[in-house]
Design a protein around this motif. Structure first.
Motif, PDB file in Angstrom:
ATOM      1  N   LYS A 161      17.972  52.566  36.644  1.00  0.00           N
ATOM      2  CA  LYS A 161      16.981  52.254  35.625  1.00  0.00           C
ATOM      3  C   LYS A 161      17.370  50.970  34.935  1.00  0.00           C
ATOM      4  N   SER A 162      16.384  50.304  34.343  1.00  0.00           N
ATOM      5  CA  SER A 162      16.676  49.077  33.621  1.00  0.00           C
ATOM      6  C   SER A 162      17.383  49.401  32.325  1.00  0.00           C
ATOM      7  N   ALA A 163      18.088  48.395  31.761  1.00  0.00           N
ATOM      8  CA  ALA A 163      18.794  48.598  30.505  1.00  0.00           C
ATOM      9  C   ALA A 163      17.835  48.952  29.394  1.00  0.00           C
ATOM     10  N   ALA A 164      16.597  48.489  29.456  1.00  0.00           N
ATOM     11  CA  ALA A 164      15.639  48.729  28.378  1.00  0.00           C
ATOM     12  C   ALA A 164      15.118  50.158  28.388  1.00  0.00           C
ATOM     13  N   SER A 165      15.022  50.790  29.553  1.00  0.00           N
ATOM     14  CA  SER A 165      14.330  52.065  29.638  1.00  0.00           C
ATOM     15  C   SER A 165      15.198  53.231  29.213  1.00  0.00           C
ATOM     16  N   ILE A 166      16.507  53.175  29.452  1.00  0.00           N
ATOM     17  CA  ILE A 166      17.354  54.347  29.246  1.00  0.00           C
ATOM     18  C   ILE A 166      17.485  54.723  27.780  1.00  0.00           C
ATOM     19  N   PRO A 167      17.964  53.844  26.880  1.00  0.00           N
ATOM     20  CA  PRO A 167      18.119  54.256  25.483  1.00  0.00           C
ATOM     21  C   PRO A 167      16.803  54.634  24.835  1.00  0.00           C
ATOM     22  N   ASP A 168      15.724  53.902  25.082  1.00  0.00           N
ATOM     23  CA  ASP A 168      14.443  54.218  24.470  1.00  0.00           C
ATOM     24  C   ASP A 168      13.956  55.589  24.913  1.00  0.00           C
ATOM     25  N   ALA A 169      14.142  55.938  26.163  1.00  0.00           N
ATOM     26  CA  ALA A 169      13.723  57.247  26.645  1.00  0.00           C
ATOM     27  C   ALA A 169      14.509  58.345  25.962  1.00  0.00           C
ATOM     28  N   GLU A 170      15.818  58.117  25.764  1.00  0.00           N
ATOM     29  CA  GLU A 170      16.649  59.107  25.087  1.00  0.00           C
ATOM     30  C   GLU A 170      16.198  59.304  23.651  1.00  0.00           C
ATOM     31  N   VAL A 171      15.920  58.219  22.957  1.00  0.00           N
ATOM     32  CA  VAL A 171      15.486  58.309  21.566  1.00  0.00           C
ATOM     33  C   VAL A 171      14.158  59.052  21.466  1.00  0.00           C
ATOM     34  N   ASP A 196      14.784  36.137  33.625  1.00  0.00           N
ATOM     35  CA  ASP A 196      15.153  37.457  33.101  1.00  0.00           C
ATOM     36  C   ASP A 196      14.243  38.515  33.716  1.00  0.00           C
ATOM     37  N   GLU A 197      14.479  38.833  34.983  1.00  0.00           N
ATOM     38  CA  GLU A 197      13.603  39.757  35.708  1.00  0.00           C
ATOM     39  C   GLU A 197      13.692  41.184  35.174  1.00  0.00           C
ATOM     40  N   ALA A 198      14.822  41.571  34.617  1.00  0.00           N
ATOM     41  CA  ALA A 198      15.005  42.946  34.137  1.00  0.00           C
ATOM     42  C   ALA A 198      14.493  43.151  32.715  1.00  0.00           C
ATOM     43  N   GLY A 199      14.089  42.080  32.044  1.00  0.00           N
ATOM     44  CA  GLY A 199      13.604  42.214  30.673  1.00  0.00           C
ATOM     45  C   GLY A 199      14.699  42.504  29.667  1.00  0.00           C
ATOM     46  N   VAL A 200      15.928  42.102  29.971  1.00  0.00           N
ATOM     47  CA  VAL A 200      17.052  42.358  29.075  1.00  0.00           C
ATOM     48  C   VAL A 200      16.895  41.589  27.767  1.00  0.00           C
ATOM     49  N   GLY A 201      16.331  40.384  27.832  1.00  0.00           N
ATOM     50  CA  GLY A 201      16.163  39.573  26.630  1.00  0.00           C
ATOM     51  C   GLY A 201      15.260  40.259  25.609  1.00  0.00           C
ATOM     52  N   GLU A 202      14.129  40.777  26.065  1.00  0.00           N
ATOM     53  CA  GLU A 202      13.208  41.476  25.165  1.00  0.00           C
ATOM     54  C   GLU A 202      13.869  42.719  24.583  1.00  0.00           C
ATOM     55  N   PHE A 203      14.578  43.456  25.444  1.00  0.00           N
ATOM     56  CA  PHE A 203      15.291  44.646  24.975  1.00  0.00           C
ATOM     57  C   PHE A 203      16.345  44.280  23.935  1.00  0.00           C
ATOM     58  N   LEU A 204      17.034  43.158  24.169  1.00  0.00           N
ATOM     59  CA  LEU A 204      18.072  42.697  23.254  1.00  0.00           C
ATOM     60  C   LEU A 204      17.496  42.432  21.869  1.00  0.00           C
ATOM     61  N   VAL A 205      16.360  41.752  21.809  1.00  0.00           N
ATOM     62  CA  VAL A 205      15.716  41.457  20.519  1.00  0.00           C
ATOM     63  C   VAL A 205      15.262  42.745  19.834  1.00  0.00           C
ATOM     64  N   ASN A 206      14.664  43.647  20.601  1.00  0.00           N
ATOM     65  CA  ASN A 206      14.164  44.899  20.040  1.00  0.00           C
ATOM     66  C   ASN A 206      15.283  45.839  19.611  1.00  0.00           C
ATOM     67  N   SER A 207      16.494  45.608  20.115  1.00  0.00           N
ATOM     68  CA  SER A 207      17.625  46.463  19.760  1.00  0.00           C
ATOM     69  C   SER A 207      17.903  46.452  18.270  1.00  0.00           C
ATOM     70  N   LEU A 208      17.560  45.344  17.612  1.00  0.00           N
ATOM     71  CA  LEU A 208      17.854  45.216  16.194  1.00  0.00           C
ATOM     72  C   LEU A 208      17.132  46.277  15.364  1.00  0.00           C
ATOM     73  N   LYS A 209      15.993  46.774  15.860  1.00  0.00           N
ATOM     74  CA  LYS A 209      15.258  47.815  15.137  1.00  0.00           C
ATOM     75  C   LYS A 209      16.094  49.087  14.994  1.00  0.00           C
ATOM     76  N   LYS A 210      16.984  49.319  15.946  1.00  0.00           N
ATOM     77  CA  LYS A 210      17.800  50.528  15.915  1.00  0.00           C
ATOM     78  C   LYS A 210      18.949  50.435  14.907  1.00  0.00           C
TER      79      LYS A 210
END
Length: 215
Positions: free
Chosen positions: A45-55, A142-156
């Motif tokens: 799974k992509s880095a973006a999908s795993i933590p968000d799914a858990e939350v 950034d094919e995996a969308g890690v950059g977008e996930f990185l920015v959105n991480s700040l919300k957590k």
């Protein structure tokens, strides 16, 4: 016309290996916290999908527990068949025990949600390193969308102005304590603009290194 960069060489491969190892060791912090079990991070799974799914799963569990708790609290202290002036003590005790159990479940659910958020917020540096490795090995895209996930991480990071009062520090592992400490630092020092600039700068440096157009 932009050209695909040459192989990044042994150094990039080494960085990829290090990043993968780091993610493997850091992945399974949250799930199963209440029973003290740990699961390895999901693969494929992509880095973006795993933590968000858990939350999302944790939030859904909290809502179900809260709804059940509210329903149990609404049970009257006396049954319809109780004699006048008397109460069904067994029914009251049973309802009280159910409410207490549900309250404990809600508290554990909230604690798991907080640890899930910490696992995202506290690993912003790791995801920044992952973005660097992936873009330098994927044509500076950034094919995996890690950059977008990185920015959105700040919300957590919203819950980490201080150490969360609802967590029992004595029940946390050293890794959990560390990741909460990292979350507190990220909450205090990082901004959304900083992360956006970091993502853009990583992509620009990659394109410049391989002689690609800026966009």
């Amino acid at each position: 016309m932009s050209k695909r960069p040459e192989s990044a060489g042994p150094m990039v491969h080494l960085l990829i290996a290090m990043a993968v190892l780091g993610l493997v060791f850091g992945g399974g912090v949250v799930v199963g916290w209440a029973t003290r079990e740990r699961r390895p991070p999901a693969t494929g799974k992509s880095a973006a999908s795993i933590p968000d799914a858990e939350v999302k799963r944790e939030l859904a569990a909290c809502r179900r527990a809260l709804k059940a708790r509210a329903k149990a609290t609404a049970i009257p202290p006396a049954t319809a068949t109780s004699p006048p002036g008397e109460t069904d003590d067994a029914g009251v005790e049973k309802a009280a025990a159910k409410v207490e159990a549900l309250q404990k479940e809600v508290e554990e659910c909230i604690a798991r949600e907080t640890l899930a958020n910490a696992n995202v917020c506290g690993r912003i540096r790791d995801h920044s390193n992952l973005l660097f490795v992936l873009t330098y090995s994927a044509s500076c895209v950034d094919e995996a969308g890690v950059g977008e996930f990185l920015v959105n991480s700040l919300k957590k990071c919203a819950d980490f102005d201080d150490f969360p009062a609802h967590l029992d520090e004595g029940k946390l592992t050293q890794e959990e304590k560390f990741i909460i400490s990292q979350s507190q630092q990220n909450r205090a020092l990082r901004t959304k603009n900083d992360l956006i600039n970091n993502v853009q700068a990583t992509l620009r440096r990659c394109r410049k290194k391989f002689g690609l157009s800026p966009e």
